[in-house]
Design a protein around this motif. Structure first.
Motif, mmCIF file in Angstrom:
data_model
loop_
_atom_site.group_PDB
_atom_site.id
_atom_site.type_symbol
_atom_site.label_atom_id
_atom_site.label_comp_id
_atom_site.label_asym_id
_atom_site.label_seq_id
_atom_site.Cartn_x
_atom_site.Cartn_y
_atom_site.Cartn_z
ATOM 1 N N PHE A 142 -0.766 26.280 -56.897
ATOM 2 C CA PHE A 142 0.304 26.186 -55.912
ATOM 3 C C PHE A 142 1.623 25.952 -56.633
ATOM 4 O O PHE A 142 1.651 25.668 -57.832
ATOM 5 C CB PHE A 142 0.039 25.076 -54.884
ATOM 6 N N ASP A 143 2.709 26.074 -55.879
ATOM 7 C CA ASP A 143 4.037 25.913 -56.446
ATOM 8 C C ASP A 143 4.332 24.435 -56.647
ATOM 9 O O ASP A 143 4.831 23.749 -55.748
ATOM 10 C CB ASP A 143 5.078 26.541 -55.523
ATOM 11 N N PHE A 144 4.036 23.951 -57.851
ATOM 12 C CA PHE A 144 4.113 22.523 -58.156
ATOM 13 C C PHE A 144 5.472 21.926 -57.813
ATOM 14 O O PHE A 144 5.567 20.820 -57.284
ATOM 15 C CB PHE A 144 3.818 22.333 -59.646
ATOM 16 N N ASP A 145 6.542 22.662 -58.103
ATOM 17 C CA ASP A 145 7.889 22.108 -57.945
ATOM 18 C C ASP A 145 8.318 21.978 -56.491
ATOM 19 O O ASP A 145 9.348 21.358 -56.200
ATOM 20 C CB ASP A 145 8.887 22.983 -58.687
ATOM 21 N N ALA A 146 7.569 22.543 -55.583
ATOM 22 C CA ALA A 146 8.008 22.593 -54.188
ATOM 23 C C ALA A 146 7.419 21.517 -53.300
ATOM 24 O O ALA A 146 7.891 21.335 -52.165
ATOM 25 C CB ALA A 146 7.668 23.963 -53.597
ATOM 26 N N TYR A 147 6.423 20.803 -53.793
ATOM 27 C CA TYR A 147 5.686 19.906 -52.907
ATOM 28 C C TYR A 147 5.625 18.472 -53.413
ATOM 29 O O TYR A 147 5.846 18.187 -54.585
ATOM 30 C CB TYR A 147 4.273 20.442 -52.696
ATOM 31 N N ALA A 148 5.325 17.584 -52.491
ATOM 32 C CA ALA A 148 5.119 16.180 -52.830
ATOM 33 C C ALA A 148 3.669 15.954 -53.243
ATOM 34 O O ALA A 148 2.757 16.598 -52.706
ATOM 35 C CB ALA A 148 5.453 15.304 -51.634
ATOM 36 N N ILE A 149 3.496 15.057 -54.178
ATOM 37 C CA ILE A 149 2.150 14.698 -54.622
ATOM 38 C C ILE A 149 2.011 13.188 -54.578
ATOM 39 O O ILE A 149 2.905 12.465 -55.028
ATOM 40 C CB ILE A 149 1.867 15.233 -56.029
ATOM 41 N N GLY A 150 0.917 12.747 -54.021
ATOM 42 C CA GLY A 150 0.696 11.320 -53.864
ATOM 43 C C GLY A 150 -0.509 10.825 -54.641
ATOM 44 O O GLY A 150 -1.429 11.594 -54.934
ATOM 45 N N TRP A 151 -0.467 9.542 -54.961
ATOM 46 C CA TRP A 151 -1.628 8.845 -55.512
ATOM 47 C C TRP A 151 -2.174 7.923 -54.436
ATOM 48 O O TRP A 151 -1.415 7.182 -53.804
ATOM 49 C CB TRP A 151 -1.257 8.028 -56.739
ATOM 50 N N PHE A 152 -3.467 7.957 -54.271
ATOM 51 C CA PHE A 152 -4.171 7.140 -53.294
ATOM 52 C C PHE A 152 -5.281 6.381 -54.016
ATOM 53 O O PHE A 152 -5.678 6.743 -55.117
ATOM 54 C CB PHE A 152 -4.804 8.022 -52.216
ATOM 55 N N ARG A 153 -5.778 5.340 -53.371
ATOM 56 C CA ARG A 153 -6.936 4.649 -53.919
ATOM 57 C C ARG A 153 -7.821 4.166 -52.784
ATOM 58 O O ARG A 153 -7.357 3.934 -51.666
ATOM 59 C CB ARG A 153 -6.528 3.488 -54.821
ATOM 60 N N GLN A 154 -9.091 4.026 -53.114
ATOM 61 C CA GLN A 154 -10.049 3.522 -52.138
ATOM 62 C C GLN A 154 -10.991 2.562 -52.838
ATOM 63 O O GLN A 154 -11.738 2.957 -53.741
ATOM 64 C CB GLN A 154 -10.821 4.648 -51.470
ATOM 65 N N ALA A 155 -10.935 1.322 -52.404
ATOM 66 C CA ALA A 155 -11.836 0.297 -52.931
ATOM 67 C C ALA A 155 -13.084 0.244 -52.057
ATOM 68 O O ALA A 155 -13.049 0.648 -50.886
ATOM 69 C CB ALA A 155 -11.131 -1.050 -52.941
ATOM 70 N N PRO A 156 -14.187 -0.260 -52.595
ATOM 71 C CA PRO A 156 -15.429 -0.342 -51.814
ATOM 72 C C PRO A 156 -15.231 -1.107 -50.511
ATOM 73 O O PRO A 156 -14.667 -2.206 -50.512
ATOM 74 C CB PRO A 156 -16.378 -1.083 -52.753
ATOM 75 N N SER A 183 10.407 18.324 -55.468
ATOM 76 C CA SER A 183 11.635 19.079 -55.174
ATOM 77 C C SER A 183 12.866 18.190 -55.210
ATOM 78 O O SER A 183 13.955 18.640 -55.567
ATOM 79 C CB SER A 183 11.522 19.760 -53.816
ATOM 80 N N GLU A 184 12.694 16.907 -54.852
ATOM 81 C CA GLU A 184 13.839 15.992 -54.797
ATOM 82 C C GLU A 184 13.840 14.976 -55.929
ATOM 83 O O GLU A 184 14.878 14.396 -56.231
ATOM 84 C CB GLU A 184 13.847 15.244 -53.461
ATOM 85 N N GLY A 185 12.669 14.717 -56.473
ATOM 86 C CA GLY A 185 12.564 13.687 -57.500
ATOM 87 C C GLY A 185 12.467 12.279 -56.950
ATOM 88 O O GLY A 185 12.421 11.315 -57.706
ATOM 89 N N CYS A 226 7.806 13.038 -49.174
ATOM 90 C CA CYS A 226 6.659 12.128 -49.076
ATOM 91 C C CYS A 226 6.447 11.551 -47.697
ATOM 92 O O CYS A 226 5.356 11.063 -47.410
ATOM 93 C CB CYS A 226 6.831 10.986 -50.082
ATOM 94 N N ASN A 227 7.474 11.557 -46.846
ATOM 95 C CA ASN A 227 7.368 10.815 -45.597
ATOM 96 C C ASN A 227 6.813 11.626 -44.433
ATOM 97 O O ASN A 227 6.862 11.167 -43.289
ATOM 98 C CB ASN A 227 8.728 10.235 -45.214
ATOM 99 N N LYS A 228 6.271 12.793 -44.696
ATOM 100 C CA LYS A 228 5.694 13.600 -43.612
ATOM 101 C C LYS A 228 4.183 13.702 -43.695
ATOM 102 O O LYS A 228 3.559 14.394 -42.880
ATOM 103 C CB LYS A 228 6.320 14.996 -43.606
#
Length: 122
Positions: free
Chosen positions: A27-41, A54-56, A104-106
């Motif tokens: 996918f177009d890496f520069d165009a989208y937001a990427i998030g880190w998530f975590r899940q504990a037991p 796209s915005e930094g 990120c906020n959508k």
């Protein structure tokens, strides 16, 4: 098809550091937001950080603010999560995910990696 592969997890002592990587393709890496998530037991998955390529702009959950830093390398199409001063409560499986949006906020995180385990021992 979007693909995301996390790496860099492991076992670390309290107060230690790790750097997670999220290598992406398809996918177009520069165009989208990427998030880190975590899940504990026994807990729900939570979003801990996000970067808009796209915005930094970046966001952090209160639980990691001041300890974790998200960054992005467009040439490598990779997002990083530098985690410092790790605590036992940071133990979880960590996932990265690409949003369908540029910010990120959508929300709209629809493509996921397989996860990488982070274990913090006291």
């Amino acid at each position: 098809e979007a693909q995301l592969v996390e790496s860099g997890g492991g076992l670390v002592q309290t107060g230690g550091s790790l750097r997670l990587s999220c290598a992406t393709s398809g996918f177009d890496f520069d165009a989208y937001a990427i998030g880190w998530f975590r899940q504990a037991p026994g807990k729900e998955r939570e979003r801990i950080s996000c970067i808009s390529n796209s915005e930094g702009s970046t966001t952090y959950a209160d639980s990691v603010k001041g300890r974790f830093t998200i960054s992005s390398d467009g040439a490598k199409k990779t997002v990083y999560l530098q985690m410092n001063n790790l605590k036992a409560e940071d133990t979880a499986v960590y996932y990265c995910s690409a949003s369908w949006w540029s910010v990120c906020n959508k929300g709209g995180f629809g493509s996921w990696g397989q996860g990488t385990q982070v274990t913090v021992s006291s």
